[in-house]
Scaffold this motif. Structure first.
Motif, mmCIF file in Angstrom:
data_model
loop_
_atom_site.group_PDB
_atom_site.id
_atom_site.type_symbol
_atom_site.label_atom_id
_atom_site.label_comp_id
_atom_site.label_asym_id
_atom_site.label_seq_id
_atom_site.Cartn_x
_atom_site.Cartn_y
_atom_site.Cartn_z
ATOM 1 N N MET A 198 -8.911 0.498 5.585
ATOM 2 C CA MET A 198 -8.577 -0.848 5.205
ATOM 3 C C MET A 198 -7.885 -1.522 6.361
ATOM 4 S SD MET A 198 -6.774 -1.717 1.731
ATOM 5 C CE MET A 198 -5.464 -2.814 2.069
ATOM 6 N N THR A 211 -5.453 6.970 3.348
ATOM 7 C CA THR A 211 -4.406 5.968 3.099
ATOM 8 C C THR A 211 -4.133 5.786 1.606
ATOM 9 O OG1 THR A 211 -5.493 4.811 4.933
ATOM 10 C CG2 THR A 211 -3.682 3.653 3.836
ATOM 11 N N THR A 212 -5.198 5.589 0.843
ATOM 12 C CA THR A 212 -5.073 5.303 -0.589
ATOM 13 C C THR A 212 -4.348 6.453 -1.294
ATOM 14 O OG1 THR A 212 -7.235 4.237 -0.360
ATOM 15 C CG2 THR A 212 -6.431 4.567 -2.597
ATOM 16 N N SER A 270 -17.214 8.042 6.256
ATOM 17 C CA SER A 270 -16.528 7.283 5.211
ATOM 18 C C SER A 270 -16.404 5.812 5.628
ATOM 19 C CB SER A 270 -15.142 7.893 4.977
ATOM 20 O OG SER A 270 -14.447 7.191 3.997
#
Ligand code: PAP
Length: 341
Positions: free
Chosen positions: A1, A92-93, A177
């Motif tokens: 992101m 990250t998530t 990804s």
């Protein structure tokens, strides 16, 4: 992101730092941005048309470059700040979910936890996206960043005792990804980017916040030099032993799990709540969206694809795997850091 972070435009930045920073200083940053942009090296972008190179890192020309410049020029860290630092698509998530839950575990119960109704990105904002009320956040502020360690201002890395948690991942899984995710967000008027093209760009270091290996090494070295300030994690280790890593995370952040909590299974509850299986099946993450700017809205489900180790290899040819492994060995040589095969 990254490139689709809300663009910290002039109004937003003025609001963010209203009362703290002389508007003259903000104008100076804006003027410098406008001056340098046309002269920066430019290459094909993954989601946007181009990426530009600034201080050795590849960034989207609008949101990411502006965000970096504003952090460098204006961000006022607090000694209690906790930063989750990541290269995009490395976890990250997941790290946001785990950290938010660990730090706030006495505040929120598992039955009505914010993560049940909010995507992890909605619980823990990006520093460089300049949320309007950063200054009003209570301490400790939990923030995330994609900015390489070496580009962070001294006020964050040297002068303050801020803590960083970094997570890295095998570059083959990161590349795949990222390629799949970026194509989902790529505007319709731009042709999709092929895996071959994405591979070439990635290997040359041309990807958001790339080169990947430099990003990893920056935080790796910082973690060796200041282990009390920088915790270095691997996605693969987190997959293998999530409870062990969550305990380390709690300890490092100053929120160690008590024996009583351990015996009650609090660590396992956190792991379960933040697991791929749980989060990806929540209604909010299946059908809601995250509004990142007026132009960019992302389906939350795109943040949860497979969540597996080694999936990248099933997309790449043997030759591609060999080349990326060779680059990785060469770049990490002598650093003491290794990835799997
Ligand atoms: P971002 O940069 O867009 O925030 P990031 O969260 O860093 O992405 O990485 C996304 C990857 O983490 C995806 O990997 P995949 O494409 O190989 O499947 C995503 O599926 C994975 N992921 C997201 N949440 C979790 C989780 N709770 N556990 C494990 N993996 C996860």
């Amino acid at each position: 992101m990254d490139s689709f972070l809300p663009s910290p435009d002039r109004d937003a930045i003025s609001k963010t730092y209203n009362g703290q920073i002389d508007s003259h200083l903000i104008q100076k940053t804006n003027a410098r941005y406008r001056e340098i942009l046309p002269n920066l090296p430019r290459r094909k972008g993954w989601m946007t048309e181009h990426l530009v190179q600034y201080q050795g890192v590849w960034l989207t020309p609008n949101a990411a470059l502006k965000g970096l410049m504003w952090v460098q020029d204006h961000f006022k860290p607090r000694s209690t700040d906790i930063f989750l630092a990541t290269f995009p698509k490395t976890g990250t998530t997941w790290l946001k979910a785990l950290t938010f839950t660990t730090v706030n575990r006495t505040r929120y119960g598992f039955a009505d936890h914010p993560l049940l109704t909010t995507v992890p990105h909605g619980c823990l904002p990006f520093l460089e996206a300049c949320p309007n009320d950063l200054d009003g956040f209570p301490s400790p502020r939990l923030l995330s960043t994609h900015i390489p360690y070496t580009l962070l201002p001294n006020s964050m890395t040297v002068n303050q005792s801020c803590r960083f948690v970094y997570i890295c991942r095998d570059p083959k899984d990161v590349l795949v990804s990222k390629w799949l995710f970026m194509n989902k967000l790529r505007p319709k008027e731009l042709a999709p980017i092929s895996l071959e093209e994405a591979f070439e760009l990635f290997c040359q270091g041309i990807s958001h916040y790339g080169p990947y290996w430099d990003h990893v090494l920056g935080y790796w070295k910082a973690s060796l030099e200041s282990p009390e300030k920088v915790l270095f994690l691997k996605y693969e280790e987190l997959k293998e032993e999530p409870s062990v890593v969550v305990k380390r995370l709690g300890e490092f952040l100053g929120y160690p799990f008590s024996l009583e909590e351990e015996s009650k299974g609090v660590v396992e509850e956190i792991v379960k709540l933040c697991s791929f299986e749980n989060l990806s099946n929540l209604e909010v993450n299946k059908s809601s969206v995250l509004k990142l700017s007026t132009q960019i809205i992302v389906d939350n489900r795109h943040f949860f694809r497979k969540g597996k180790v080694g999936d990248g290899k099933s997309y790449l040819t043997d030759e591609m795997i060999k080349r990326i492994n060779e680059i990785t060995s060469e770049k990490l040589l002598g650093s003491g850091l290794v990835f799997g095969s």
